[in-house]
Design an enzyme around this catalytic site. Sequence first.
Site: not given
Ligand code: INI
Length: 154
Positions: A58-59, A83, A87, A89, A128
């Site tokens: 996300f960042e 992955i 949920t 998310h 992958r």
């Molecule tokens: N971030 C990932 O890079 N991969 C994932 O699978 C993932 N899941 O599934 O939760 C994930 N979550 C964290 C997200 O990227 C943020 O770091 C977090 O929400 C804080 O902002």
Amino acid sequence: MALEVAGQLDGSNLKVAIVVGRFNNFISERLVEGALDCLRRHGVAEENIAVHWTPGSFEIPPVAARLAQAKRFDTVICLGTVIRGGTPHFEYVAAEVTKGVAQIALAAPIPVTLGVLTCDNVEQAIERAGTKGGNKGFDAALAALEMVSLYRRL
Ligand code: INI
């Protein structure tokens, strides 16, 4: 005869930024290894590669956006591993990172490539990240090199 314009794969003198999400580190580290392998094999000097770690995928876009505008790099390679869990998310993180990187790539003066895995399970991710499905970090780095060259020919 039509004019054909395509990029070359010469990394010498290029400065490359990698942005990688630490989440699912076991896989993401393999993506970084694949990207570094590609860059080294195409002539990018070690001192011209900078790897930036974010907490999760996300960042990645906000960091990639800053690097793409920093005028210090010729390309930005985005790597991460999302992955599916129990949920929704996954859907939000996968959508935001892919959409975010695409928006940055459209606006940035340099190429920005996407090597973020979005998988249903760990097995798909392993496939992958250096096993039978290749290494998507390597592929994203190769695309970055080609796109730098292509941008310079447009
Ligand atoms: N971030 C990932 O890079 N991969 C994932 O699978 C993932 N899941 O599934 O939760 C994930 N979550 C964290 C997200 O990227 C943020 O770091 C977090 O929400 C804080 O902002």
